[in-house]
Design a protein around this motif. Structure first.
Motif, PDB file in Angstrom:
ATOM      1  N   ARG A  15       0.840  -1.347   0.124  1.00  0.00           N
ATOM      2  CA  ARG A  15       0.078  -0.033  -0.088  1.00  0.00           C
ATOM      3  C   ARG A  15       0.952   1.177   0.111  1.00  0.00           C
ATOM      4  O   ARG A  15       0.459   2.361  -0.409  1.00  0.00           O
ATOM      5  CB  ARG A  15      -1.004   0.001   1.159  1.00  0.00           C
ATOM      6  N   ALA A  19       0.751   4.490  -2.784  1.00  0.00           N
ATOM      7  CA  ALA A  19       0.225   5.615  -2.323  1.00  0.00           C
ATOM      8  C   ALA A  19       1.433   6.668  -3.072  1.00  0.00           C
ATOM      9  O   ALA A  19       1.181   7.549  -3.616  1.00  0.00           O
ATOM     10  CB  ALA A  19       0.288   5.841  -0.950  1.00  0.00           C
ATOM     11  N   ILE A  22       0.746   6.653  -6.856  1.00  0.00           N
ATOM     12  CA  ILE A  22      -0.127   7.621  -7.132  1.00  0.00           C
ATOM     13  C   ILE A  22       0.140   9.018  -6.956  1.00  0.00           C
ATOM     14  O   ILE A  22      -0.228   9.820  -7.984  1.00  0.00           O
ATOM     15  CB  ILE A  22      -1.469   7.350  -6.406  1.00  0.00           C
ATOM     16  N   THR A  23       0.928   9.290  -5.974  1.00  0.00           N
ATOM     17  CA  THR A  23       1.611  10.814  -6.083  1.00  0.00           C
ATOM     18  C   THR A  23       2.275  11.159  -7.074  1.00  0.00           C
ATOM     19  O   THR A  23       2.171  12.112  -7.634  1.00  0.00           O
ATOM     20  CB  THR A  23       2.356  10.966  -4.521  1.00  0.00           C
ATOM     21  N   GLU A  26       0.185  11.635  -9.963  1.00  0.00           N
ATOM     22  CA  GLU A  26      -0.644  13.015  -9.863  1.00  0.00           C
ATOM     23  C   GLU A  26       0.224  14.439 -10.066  1.00  0.00           C
ATOM     24  O   GLU A  26      -0.074  15.539 -10.507  1.00  0.00           O
ATOM     25  CB  GLU A  26      -1.077  13.111  -8.372  1.00  0.00           C
ATOM     26  N   LEU A  83     -11.298   5.843  -4.818  1.00  0.00           N
ATOM     27  CA  LEU A  83     -10.791   7.056  -5.288  1.00  0.00           C
ATOM     28  C   LEU A  83     -11.664   8.013  -5.451  1.00  0.00           C
ATOM     29  O   LEU A  83     -13.074   7.603  -5.646  1.00  0.00           O
ATOM     30  CB  LEU A  83     -10.189   6.835  -6.592  1.00  0.00           C
ATOM     31  N   LYS A 100     -10.900  11.686   5.544  1.00  0.00           N
ATOM     32  CA  LYS A 100     -10.972   9.922   5.681  1.00  0.00           C
ATOM     33  C   LYS A 100     -11.655   9.632   7.044  1.00  0.00           C
ATOM     34  O   LYS A 100     -12.170   8.517   6.948  1.00  0.00           O
ATOM     35  CB  LYS A 100      -9.600   9.456   5.923  1.00  0.00           C
ATOM     36  N   SER A 107     -11.175   3.137   6.605  1.00  0.00           N
ATOM     37  CA  SER A 107      -9.771   3.519   6.240  1.00  0.00           C
ATOM     38  C   SER A 107      -8.609   2.863   7.340  1.00  0.00           C
ATOM     39  O   SER A 107      -7.316   3.042   6.895  1.00  0.00           O
ATOM     40  CB  SER A 107      -9.689   5.317   6.821  1.00  0.00           C
ATOM     41  N   ARG A 115      -7.976   7.057  -1.197  1.00  0.00           N
ATOM     42  CA  ARG A 115      -7.298   8.149  -1.774  1.00  0.00           C
ATOM     43  C   ARG A 115      -8.324   9.344  -2.322  1.00  0.00           C
ATOM     44  O   ARG A 115      -9.128   9.205  -2.993  1.00  0.00           O
ATOM     45  CB  ARG A 115      -6.505   7.716  -3.030  1.00  0.00           C
ATOM     46  N   ALA A 133      -4.492   6.266 -11.489  1.00  0.00           N
ATOM     47  CA  ALA A 133      -4.585   5.693 -10.028  1.00  0.00           C
ATOM     48  C   ALA A 133      -5.461   4.420 -10.113  1.00  0.00           C
ATOM     49  O   ALA A 133      -4.852   3.581  -9.431  1.00  0.00           O
ATOM     50  CB  ALA A 133      -5.022   6.630  -9.376  1.00  0.00           C
ATOM     51  N   CYS A 137      -4.124   0.695  -9.016  1.00  0.00           N
ATOM     52  CA  CYS A 137      -4.792  -0.179  -7.806  1.00  0.00           C
ATOM     53  C   CYS A 137      -5.093  -1.483  -8.686  1.00  0.00           C
ATOM     54  O   CYS A 137      -5.054  -2.367  -7.736  1.00  0.00           O
ATOM     55  CB  CYS A 137      -6.283   0.781  -7.629  1.00  0.00           C
TER      56      CYS A 137
END
Lengths: 323, 323
Positions: A15, A19, A22-23, A26, A83, A100, A107, A115, A133, A137
């Motif tokens: 995970r 994360a 994804i950053t 982005e 998402l 969250k 969570s 996210r 993203a 996933c």
């Protein structure tokens, strides 16, 4: 950054690696964009999650629904990613997923991943980042990816274009009004869920559900639907009732679409669509490069001063840009 | 085609040359686009018409209003051009101006020029062509250019972005309802005209006008408005009443804006906007060129077959396009 290593750790379902990945997707920085492309190319293409789009305006209980529905899926042994597509989140900070804590149980689950929406005002940018993203996933082995939107502007269309199933979550309406849901959104929905079918609101929820079921029957039959779809049903996210039935309806629809070849065909159409959109975005992004931007501003000043016609200046600029 | 000659004849106010020039700027052919740019560059930049944007949904009496209002301007010795922005016209054939016979008197006036919306589904294309047609009408010495739209999608914004004044034409409403006019459109309007203030509808028109006047007072004051603007007033296009008062309000507003430098500033801002939009359109138009299109389709097939990620393929394509 070691992209190969990151790709492997994402594929292993880590995970924290997810994360971080994804950053990376982005980020708007050019070097990050290149790394993101390498990362996406390095991921296995064979894992597919069920991508569920979920739209609902604030107040319909979207976060409670995601919490209850997500926990039910977790209990079935499924891994669930959530998402968001919310082009307004950077302005209002209004994304449900920005907070969250409103999905307290989910969570904290190790088989869940939540996210918030990438903060950006430009829907095109949010769309591409969210779609990437989703891919991450899937590569990380999630079984279900929930993509939620508050339905600002065209965001429902964006979410529907990256989903296998599209859910519309509504609150019970007073009387027989149809809550001003736009026809276009109704036509996108595979399943309409009337939430809050509990306590005092239960009769209203039942009536609203019947109204929508009636309205859905009036829509033209779509080739991608078996008999009885799209459908409307009541749920209570609060009391966790109706969720199993809703999931069964989703599974049944998915199975039918896989069997009748609509699953692959829809994904292929969506991939084409995103490819074309992405090409356009990247082409327009060139105007943001320092040299182009400076030339654009200089010409823009001439145009504003009345020294050049906008069309003529535009033609000259594009010619100079070459290609 | 002799572009120099055409430019001269347009500047001399020849209506047939103007019609031909508009046909040229409406063409999508690459050679025509280049000729159109030459034509626009050859035109004098010093003539300005009053550009009036006019929005109103079907049924509010837009064509009757244009006929009566236009004829009044003609009687004042002004030359009047009427253009339309209607992205839906190619599909529905629904543009009011598609049917010139509905502006029977105006269409026969030698000091009037009426041109229907270019038939194209893409609003961006319609916008650029209309804006270029406005420039041609100005060069041809028209004093007033009316740009009408039925307000489909974003077309009001498009028209407002090319107008000096923006009028919203409405029909009398029942009760105190505000006809569901979107707030964004209200905020664009300089003058709201309630049409059909005649016969049985007169009391309703007066009441509707008062309602809108009240609603306008609640909007935030805009720097480009003198005291008392934006305003609402009643007119009857049928009985030709209220038109003089409406024209006086427009003249007064225009004079104030010229005096306080808003006229030039707005035009400069608009020119910048159109320049940027035009650059984007032309950049994206490259994807329609045969070679690019073929490459795009081949990659799109790979993406659809799952052989490449949309983002990765998009990056590769844009890199190859060069520039």
């Amino acid at each position: 950054m070691d992209i190969e290593d990151l790709a492997q750790r994402v594929s292993a379902g880590e995970r924290r690696a997810l994360a971080r990945a994804i950053t990376l997707v982005e980020s708007g920085r050019a070097d990050h964009r290149a790394q993101a492309a390498d990362l996406l190319a390095a991921l296995p293409q064979d894992k597919q999650a069920l991508r569920i789009g979920l739209s609902g305006t604030p107040g319909v209980g979207k976060s409670t629904f995601i919490e209850s529905f997500g926990m039910m899926l977790i209990r079935k042994g499924l891994r669930v990613a959530v998402l968001a597509v919310d082009p307004s989140s950077s302005r209002s900070g209004g994304s449900i997923l920005g907070d969250k804590t409103r999905m307290d149980l989910l969570s904290r689950e190790k088989n869940a991943f939540i996210r918030p929406s990438p903060s950006q005002t430009h829907l095109g940018g949010v769309a591409r980042r969210t779609r990437e993203a989703v891919r991450l996933c899937e590569a990380a082995g999630f079984d279900v990816v929930l993509i939620e939107t508050v339905g600002v502007g065209q965001s429902e269309t964006v979410v529907a274009e990256m989903s296998d199933l599209f859910l519309l979550l509504l609150a019970p309406a007073g009387g027989d009004e149809l809550q001003g849901v736009k026809r276009g959104i109704m036509e996108m929905a595979d399943i309409i869920l009337i939430n809050k079918a509990d306590g005092d609101l239960k009769p209203a929820a039942t009536r609203t559900c019947a109204d929508y079921a009636g309205a859905l029957r009036l829509l033209r039959k779509r080739p991608q639907d078996p008999e009885g779809y799209p459908c409307a049903m009541t749920v209570s996210a609060l009391e966790e009732s109706g969720l199993e039935t809703a999931w069964e309806a989703m599974e049944k629809l998915t199975a039918w679409r896989r069997e009748h070849d609509f699953w692959d065909r829809t994904r292929a159409t969506q991939a084409r669509y995103w490819f074309t959109e992405d090409v356009k975005q990247r082409l327009l992004a060139r105007l943001q490069e320092p040299e182009a931007k400076a030339a654009l501003e200089a010409l823009s000043d001439e145009v504003a001063a009345g020294e050049a016609d906008p069309s003529v200046a535009a033609q000259a600029f594009v010619d100079r840009l070459g290609g």
